[in-house]
Motif scaffolding. Structure first.
Motif, mmCIF file in Angstrom:
data_model
loop_
_atom_site.group_PDB
_atom_site.id
_atom_site.type_symbol
_atom_site.label_atom_id
_atom_site.label_comp_id
_atom_site.label_asym_id
_atom_site.label_seq_id
_atom_site.Cartn_x
_atom_site.Cartn_y
_atom_site.Cartn_z
ATOM 1 N N ARG A 1 0.803 -1.308 -0.009
ATOM 2 C CA ARG A 1 0.083 -0.058 -0.180
ATOM 3 C C ARG A 1 0.977 1.129 0.200
ATOM 4 O O ARG A 1 1.648 1.266 1.281
ATOM 5 N N GLU A 2 0.706 1.662 -1.112
ATOM 6 C CA GLU A 2 1.191 3.446 -0.789
ATOM 7 C C GLU A 2 -0.086 4.855 -0.638
ATOM 8 O O GLU A 2 -0.665 4.718 0.023
ATOM 9 N N ASP A 3 1.301 5.284 0.218
ATOM 10 C CA ASP A 3 0.416 6.310 0.938
ATOM 11 C C ASP A 3 -0.483 5.842 1.893
ATOM 12 O O ASP A 3 -1.548 7.001 1.664
ATOM 13 N N LEU A 4 0.219 5.308 3.181
ATOM 14 C CA LEU A 4 -1.065 4.607 3.621
ATOM 15 C C LEU A 4 -1.796 6.332 4.978
ATOM 16 O O LEU A 4 -2.771 6.847 5.624
ATOM 17 N N PHE A 5 -0.501 6.530 4.680
ATOM 18 C CA PHE A 5 -0.431 7.746 6.339
ATOM 19 C C PHE A 5 -0.159 9.718 5.634
ATOM 20 O O PHE A 5 -0.584 10.236 5.729
ATOM 21 N N TYR A 6 0.868 9.640 4.620
ATOM 22 C CA TYR A 6 1.089 10.526 3.716
ATOM 23 C C TYR A 6 1.073 10.893 2.333
ATOM 24 O O TYR A 6 0.914 9.927 1.992
ATOM 25 N N GLY A 7 0.355 11.387 1.676
ATOM 26 C CA GLY A 7 0.669 11.530 0.151
ATOM 27 C C GLY A 7 -0.858 11.433 -0.696
ATOM 28 O O GLY A 7 -0.739 11.359 -2.179
ATOM 29 N N GLU A 8 -1.895 10.491 0.118
ATOM 30 C CA GLU A 8 -3.035 10.562 -0.485
ATOM 31 C C GLU A 8 -3.459 11.609 -1.251
ATOM 32 O O GLU A 8 -4.287 11.634 -2.252
ATOM 33 N N ASP A 9 -3.558 13.071 -1.087
ATOM 34 C CA ASP A 9 -4.105 14.162 -1.843
ATOM 35 C C ASP A 9 -2.998 14.680 -2.318
ATOM 36 O O ASP A 9 -2.983 15.358 -3.133
ATOM 37 N N SER A 10 -2.056 15.034 -1.683
ATOM 38 C CA SER A 10 -0.468 15.533 -2.371
ATOM 39 C C SER A 10 0.795 15.765 -1.813
ATOM 40 O O SER A 10 0.698 14.685 -0.389
ATOM 41 N N ASP A 11 0.912 15.560 -2.090
ATOM 42 C CA ASP A 11 2.514 15.113 -1.223
ATOM 43 C C ASP A 11 3.057 15.718 -0.195
ATOM 44 O O ASP A 11 3.047 16.660 0.369
ATOM 45 N N GLY A 12 3.300 14.879 0.926
ATOM 46 C CA GLY A 12 4.007 15.152 2.730
ATOM 47 C C GLY A 12 2.635 15.671 3.278
ATOM 48 O O GLY A 12 2.646 15.916 4.417
ATOM 49 N N LYS A 13 1.383 15.361 2.724
ATOM 50 C CA LYS A 13 0.218 15.824 3.549
ATOM 51 C C LYS A 13 -0.557 15.016 4.085
ATOM 52 O O LYS A 13 -0.941 13.493 3.369
ATOM 53 N N ARG A 14 -0.351 15.056 5.842
ATOM 54 C CA ARG A 14 -0.968 14.245 5.918
ATOM 55 C C ARG A 14 -2.252 13.377 5.998
ATOM 56 O O ARG A 14 -3.320 14.724 5.546
ATOM 57 N N ASN A 15 -2.828 11.446 6.005
ATOM 58 C CA ASN A 15 -4.332 11.600 5.161
ATOM 59 C C ASN A 15 -5.157 11.456 6.420
ATOM 60 O O ASN A 15 -4.514 11.734 7.584
ATOM 61 N N SER A 16 -5.908 11.350 6.225
ATOM 62 C CA SER A 16 -7.345 12.182 6.628
ATOM 63 C C SER A 16 -6.890 10.397 8.152
ATOM 64 O O SER A 16 -6.680 9.089 7.338
ATOM 65 N N ALA A 17 -7.662 11.070 9.236
ATOM 66 C CA ALA A 17 -7.622 10.215 10.250
ATOM 67 C C ALA A 17 -8.762 9.074 10.075
ATOM 68 O O ALA A 17 -8.542 7.767 10.573
ATOM 69 N N SER A 18 -10.076 9.688 8.610
ATOM 70 C CA SER A 18 -10.828 7.758 8.499
ATOM 71 C C SER A 18 -10.144 6.873 7.872
ATOM 72 O O SER A 18 -10.032 6.026 7.047
ATOM 73 N N SER A 19 -9.912 7.943 6.176
ATOM 74 C CA SER A 19 -9.017 7.126 5.479
ATOM 75 C C SER A 19 -7.974 5.892 5.960
ATOM 76 O O SER A 19 -7.743 5.133 5.647
ATOM 77 N N ILE A 20 -6.791 6.298 7.032
ATOM 78 C CA ILE A 20 -6.157 5.328 7.737
ATOM 79 C C ILE A 20 -6.712 4.563 8.071
ATOM 80 O O ILE A 20 -6.174 3.641 8.825
ATOM 81 N N ARG A 21 -7.232 5.261 9.097
ATOM 82 C CA ARG A 21 -8.341 3.644 9.856
ATOM 83 C C ARG A 21 -8.674 2.663 9.138
ATOM 84 O O ARG A 21 -8.257 1.561 9.538
ATOM 85 N N GLU A 22 -9.529 3.521 7.635
ATOM 86 C CA GLU A 22 -10.308 2.526 7.414
ATOM 87 C C GLU A 22 -9.057 1.309 6.271
ATOM 88 O O GLU A 22 -9.240 0.226 6.612
ATOM 89 N N SER A 23 -8.040 2.101 5.683
ATOM 90 C CA SER A 23 -7.349 1.340 5.007
ATOM 91 C C SER A 23 -6.504 -0.094 6.021
ATOM 92 O O SER A 23 -6.324 -0.808 5.921
ATOM 93 N N VAL A 24 -6.110 0.658 7.382
ATOM 94 C CA VAL A 24 -5.430 0.184 8.320
ATOM 95 C C VAL A 24 -6.635 -1.477 8.611
ATOM 96 O O VAL A 24 -6.089 -2.656 8.827
ATOM 97 N N LYS A 25 -7.856 -1.103 8.597
ATOM 98 C CA LYS A 25 -8.860 -1.999 9.052
ATOM 99 C C LYS A 25 -8.462 -2.962 7.801
ATOM 100 O O LYS A 25 -9.395 -4.356 8.492
#
Length: 159
Positions: free
Chosen positions: A87-111
């Motif tokens: 999985r690329e960009d699990l914690f950073y970079g879904e919307d733009s490089d270096g930007k922290r992903n939303s807590a909900s996106s991280i939570r759902e992906s980790v699940k």
């Protein structure tokens, strides 16, 4: 790429045969998440399943690693076809490089990723941190989840 097109699939199956003949241990399938833009979710599951079945019919120990498309992980057939997931960009970079992903996106992906690791299959996380602080945070979070991490440059043309 129209991954659902039989003619295009035959090209990939021919490459799979060449990879097997060359003695490689597996394949790393990038762009599995194309269904998110193009539709054909079930066709992607079918395609990956057919690649895996074709390879494993010749070499049962052949590995199939999927990169991205973790929305497919709830599908038991997809999980059964792959031997690991990246999985690329699990914690950073879904919307733009270096930007922290939303807590909900991280939570759902980790699940979803935990579904695979619960089956004893490795989960790889590739992050492209902008600085040392992001790299340290990502390494810690990846480790806390029991995943295997890689910090890289997005261009992938240098180490």
């Amino acid at each position: 790429m129209k991954f659902w097109d039989p003619a295009w699939q035959e090209i990939i199956f021919a490459y799979t045969d060449r990879i097997l003949a060359a003695g490689f241990d597996g394949v790393y399938l990038d762009k599995v998440d194309e269904f998110e833009e193009m539709g054909h979710r079930g066709d992607m599951v079918e395609f990956v399943s057919r690649i895996a079945a074709r390879a494993k019919s010749q070499r049962p120990d052949f590995l199939v690693i999927s990169q991205n498309g973790d929305d497919l992980l709830p599908d038991a057939r997809f999980r059964g076809a792959i031997d690991g997931f990246a999985r690329e960009d699990l914690f950073y970079g879904e919307d733009s490089d270096g930007k922290r992903n939303s807590a909900s996106s991280i939570r759902e992906s980790v699940k979803r990723l935990k579904m695979l690791s619960a089956e004893g299959k490795p989960v790889f996380v590739v992050e492209y941190p902008r600085n040392d602080k992001q790299a340290q945070t990502a390494r810690r979070e990846i480790s806390e989840q029991g995943f295997i991490g890689l910090m890289a440059r997005r261009a992938l043309n240098a180490l």
